[in-house]
Design a protein around this motif. Structure first.
Motif, PDB file in Angstrom:
ATOM      1  N   PHE A   1       0.775  -1.125   0.164  1.00 18.04           N
ATOM      2  CA  PHE A   1       0.033   0.110  -0.033  1.00 18.04           C
ATOM      3  C   PHE A   1       0.982   1.198  -0.131  1.00 18.04           C
ATOM      4  N   SER A   2       0.100   2.215  -0.492  1.00 13.74           N
ATOM      5  CA  SER A   2       0.994   3.680  -0.725  1.00 13.74           C
ATOM      6  C   SER A   2       1.472   4.096   0.971  1.00 13.74           C
ATOM      7  N   ARG A   3       2.451   4.875   1.025  1.00  8.55           N
ATOM      8  CA  ARG A   3       3.037   5.380   1.999  1.00  8.55           C
ATOM      9  C   ARG A   3       2.013   6.416   2.902  1.00  8.55           C
ATOM     10  N   THR A   4       2.084   6.970   3.966  1.00  2.60           N
ATOM     11  CA  THR A   4       1.300   7.910   4.627  1.00  2.60           C
ATOM     12  C   THR A   4       2.054   8.818   5.634  1.00  2.60           C
ATOM     13  N   PRO A   5       1.754   9.880   5.888  1.00  2.00           N
ATOM     14  CA  PRO A   5       2.624  10.976   6.565  1.00  2.00           C
ATOM     15  C   PRO A   5       3.062  10.334   8.074  1.00  2.00           C
ATOM     16  N   LEU A   6       2.535   9.241   8.307  1.00  2.67           N
ATOM     17  CA  LEU A   6       3.006   8.790   9.849  1.00  2.67           C
ATOM     18  C   LEU A   6       3.400   7.252   9.871  1.00  2.67           C
ATOM     19  N   LEU A   7       3.197   6.517   8.664  1.00  7.27           N
ATOM     20  CA  LEU A   7       3.518   5.057   8.482  1.00  7.27           C
ATOM     21  C   LEU A   7       4.210   4.888   7.228  1.00  7.27           C
ATOM     22  N   PRO A   8       5.296   4.116   7.142  1.00 10.66           N
ATOM     23  CA  PRO A   8       5.491   3.517   5.593  1.00 10.66           C
ATOM     24  C   PRO A   8       4.334   2.778   5.034  1.00 10.66           C
ATOM     25  N   SER A   9       3.730   2.180   5.761  1.00 10.30           N
ATOM     26  CA  SER A   9       2.492   1.284   5.316  1.00 10.30           C
ATOM     27  C   SER A   9       1.308   1.210   6.560  1.00 10.30           C
TER      28      SER A   9
ATOM     29  N   GLN B   1      -3.601  10.171   8.745  1.00  9.20           N
ATOM     30  CA  GLN B   1      -3.459  11.648   7.775  1.00  9.20           C
ATOM     31  C   GLN B   1      -3.381  10.931   6.338  1.00  9.20           C
ATOM     32  N   MET B   2      -4.311  10.159   5.985  1.00  8.70           N
ATOM     33  CA  MET B   2      -4.301   9.440   4.514  1.00  8.70           C
ATOM     34  C   MET B   2      -4.852  10.594   3.608  1.00  8.70           C
ATOM     35  N   ASN B   3      -4.365  10.621   2.677  1.00 10.51           N
ATOM     36  CA  ASN B   3      -4.497  11.410   1.432  1.00 10.51           C
ATOM     37  C   ASN B   3      -5.002  10.552   0.267  1.00 10.51           C
ATOM     38  N   LEU B   4      -6.186  10.050   0.155  1.00  3.00           N
ATOM     39  CA  LEU B   4      -6.698   9.132  -0.893  1.00  3.00           C
ATOM     40  C   LEU B   4      -6.244   9.369  -2.359  1.00  3.00           C
ATOM     41  N   GLN B   5      -6.251  11.053  -2.663  1.00  3.15           N
ATOM     42  CA  GLN B   5      -5.963  11.490  -4.072  1.00  3.15           C
ATOM     43  C   GLN B   5      -4.454  10.959  -4.381  1.00  3.15           C
ATOM     44  N   ASN B   6      -3.577  10.851  -3.389  1.00  2.00           N
ATOM     45  CA  ASN B   6      -2.282  10.671  -3.862  1.00  2.00           C
ATOM     46  C   ASN B   6      -2.173   9.026  -3.803  1.00  2.00           C
ATOM     47  N   ALA B   7      -2.917   8.182  -2.719  1.00  2.00           N
ATOM     48  CA  ALA B   7      -2.711   6.975  -2.720  1.00  2.00           C
ATOM     49  C   ALA B   7      -3.408   6.240  -3.852  1.00  2.00           C
TER      50      ALA B   7
END
Length: 374
Positions: free
Chosen positions: A71-79, A185-191
């Protein structure tokens, strides 16, 4: 009276005839008909079939390089998947060269799972089998120094984490999908690499994740309990892990093993939830089990020295500045003569030519008259 037959054929001609007679069969074999040639070519093609193309996403792969799909990275966790984080942590501790494929959650393994890896044109799915096969191929076993009793404890603890504690975390995500978006802090547009409005993406995520997630949680059995009972399950699992770790840096000494990797991948899902989001199990981890928090911090520093860099949000490129001076060819187009207008101009020039010739002739006549009068 017998007559003697004299051979009047020269010796050279005899040799030629003998040769041709002897070679008749050979020449036919050496120069087969056109149909026979095509049959031989067909046989050659059948004997040497083309090598099948690798059934993987990374066709132009580098030999012995592991391609990790997660899965894509998030600002707080690599996955945000404990299984994806488990595989990546193990790869880093084992020192195996790999490449993280940012596929924007478009691909799944043949089993329909993430993570999966591709190695030398072959796919390996499921985190347990990934680690097992890569460990055998590269001769990297984090549990090589463990005793038989320690291996039994490892198996039991990993089963508890992945078949019980991880489901407690999964239940919370299915129950409160909006808190998941805020908590990581998930950004679904980027993900998902889409331009759809964020409110629409968030709505779809809440609906799908909540509805499907709760079905899975109830099918597992964890979802039929009350919230207080589920949190109590999670606290009991944390207490067992804390007692096993005690005051050691890692579960079995000074070096991390597979149990440390699995515990880190799951505990990190709790520890790094944004503080502005309420989560009883995260608060319990930080307040009641400081040794587990220390384990997470030590493994993070050892395996992910570039944690902040990996989790840095993608910065969109700055918008192009509007230039004051209009570039050549970008300003308002000047009116150009149409092809018809150009042709008309040429016609006018052609009409003017005979008129000028007539005027010249009249001038010549006048000059001739004047000369005659003189």
């Amino acid at each position: 009276m017998a007559t003697e037959v004299i051979n009047t054929v020269p010796e050279a001609e005899k040799e030629q005839k003998d040769d041709t007679a002897a070679d008749n069969g050979q020449t036919k074999e050496e120069t087969p008909a056109a149909g026979e040639k095509t049959e031989e070519k067909v046989e050659e093609k059948k004997a040497e079939p083309a090598a099948p193309k690798p059934n993987v996403h990374k066709i132009n792969f580098e030999q012995d390089l592991v391609y990790l799909y997660q899965f894509s990275r998030t600002p707080l966790l690599p996955s945000t998947s404990p299984y994806c984080l488990k595989v990546e942590t193990w790869l880093r501790l084992a020192g195996i060269k790999y490449e993280n494929v940012d596929h924007k959650a478009k691909f799944r393994s043949k089993k329909g799972q993430l993570p999966f890896v591709e190695l030398n044109g072959e796919e390996i799915a499921d985190s347990t089998f990934i680690i097992k096969q890569l460990s055998e191929k590269y001769n990297k076993d984090l549990d090589a120094g463990l005793s038989a009793d320690q291996r039994v404890v490892t198996h039991a603890m990993i089963s508890m984490i992945e078949n019980h504690l991880s489901w407690v975390i999964f239940w919370w995500r299915a129950k409160y999908p909006e808190s998941v978006l805020k908590g990581y802090q998930m950004n679904l547009q980027n993900a998902l690499n889409t331009r759809l409005p964020i409110p629409i993406l968030n709505f779809c995520y809440k609906f799908n994740s909540g509805r499907k997630g709760m079905k899975k949680a109830k099918a597992h059995g964890i979802g039929v309990h009350s919230q207080e009972e589920i949190i109590d399950f999670g606290n009991n699992d944390l207490r067992v892990l804390s007692d096993l770790l005690s005051d050691k840096p890692f579960f079995f000494g000074d070096e991390p093993t597979l149990l440390d990797v699995v515990a880190f991948a799951n505990l990190a899902q709790l520890h790094f939830i944004d503080k502005d989001v309420q989560h009883a199990l995260r608060d319990s981890l930080n307040e009641s089990f400081p040794n587990l928090v220390g384990l997470v911090s030590r493994l993070k520093e050892r395996a992910f020295p570039d944690w902040e860099e990996l989790c840095a949000p993608e910065v969109p490129p700055p918008p192009a500045k509007k230039e004051k001076e209009v570039k050549e060819g970008t300003g308002p187009a000047e009116k150009q003569p149409l092809p018809e207008d150009a042709e008309k101009g040429k016609g006018d020039e052609k009409e003017k030519e005979p008129e000028e010739k007539e005027k010249e002739k009249e001038k010549e006549k006048e000059t001739e008259k004047e000369e005659k009068e003189k």
